[in-house]
Design a protein around this motif. Structure first.
Motif, short mmCIF file in Angstrom:
data_model
loop_
_atom_site.label_atom_id
_atom_site.label_comp_id
_atom_site.label_asym_id
_atom_site.label_seq_id
_atom_site.Cartn_x
_atom_site.Cartn_y
_atom_site.Cartn_z
N UNK A 4 0.85 -1.18 0.00
CA UNK A 4 0.00 0.00 0.00
C UNK A 4 0.89 1.23 0.00
N UNK A 5 0.90 1.93 -1.14
CA UNK A 5 1.69 3.16 -1.25
C UNK A 5 0.83 4.36 -0.86
N UNK A 6 1.45 5.32 -0.20
CA UNK A 6 0.74 6.53 0.21
C UNK A 6 1.73 7.67 0.35
N UNK A 7 1.18 8.86 0.53
CA UNK A 7 2.01 10.02 0.79
C UNK A 7 2.18 10.97 -0.37
N UNK A 8 1.66 10.61 -1.54
CA UNK A 8 1.76 11.50 -2.68
C UNK A 8 0.85 12.70 -2.53
N UNK A 9 1.03 13.65 -3.45
CA UNK A 9 0.19 14.85 -3.43
C UNK A 9 0.88 15.97 -4.14
N UNK A 10 0.30 17.16 -4.10
CA UNK A 10 0.92 18.32 -4.73
C UNK A 10 2.00 18.91 -3.84
N UNK A 11 3.05 19.39 -4.47
CA UNK A 11 4.15 20.03 -3.75
C UNK A 11 4.79 21.06 -4.66
N UNK A 12 5.28 22.11 -4.10
CA UNK A 12 5.96 23.13 -4.91
C UNK A 12 7.40 22.73 -5.19
N UNK A 13 7.89 23.21 -6.30
CA UNK A 13 9.29 22.95 -6.65
C UNK A 13 10.21 23.41 -5.52
#
Length: 125
Positions: A4-13
């Motif tokens: 189960x992969x998790x933790x992704x999302x939007x992030x700024x450069x």
């Protein structure tokens, strides 16, 4: 083995993100957990791998120094710490596992038997 992969999302450069890969059972044999990433119309790209028993690691050359893979065997979880992110890091990140691989095969996505569902990382400039 279920992953189960998790933790992704939007992030700024320039920012950081930590992905988690929870696996369903205790380690055995030469259990290796790896991260791959994929953008549409491209093949899955090797990111990093770790041997769960000894903690040995391997990284894609282009990501060394920015990404760190680690494991917490008590929590049955592998982490991918990603720093200094840029737009080229935008992808779906998958974790994979196998119990029979030799080190020279760790970067080969075709060699892994078990895969998680993927988590999307989007880096905006």
């Amino acid at each position: 083995v279920q992953l189960q992969a998790s933790g992704g999302g939007p992030v700024q450069a320039g920012g950081s993100l930590r992905l988690s890969c929870a696996y369903s059972r205790r380690t055995f044999g030469r259990m290796v957990v790896a991260w791959f990433r994929q953008v549409p119309e491209n093949e899955r790209e090797f990111v990093a791998a770790i041997n769960l028993s000894g903690g040995n690691t391997d990284y894609a050359d282009s990501l060394k120094g920015r990404f760190t893979i680690s494991r917490d065997t008590a929590k049955n979880t592998v982490y991918l710490q990603m720093n200094s992110l840029n737009s080229e890091d935008t992808a779906v990140y998958y974790c994979a596992a196998d119990s029979t691989l030799i080190r020279s095969s760790w970067s080969n996505s075709m060699a892994y038997d078990w895969w998680g569902q993927g988590t999307l990382v989007t880096v905006s400039s």
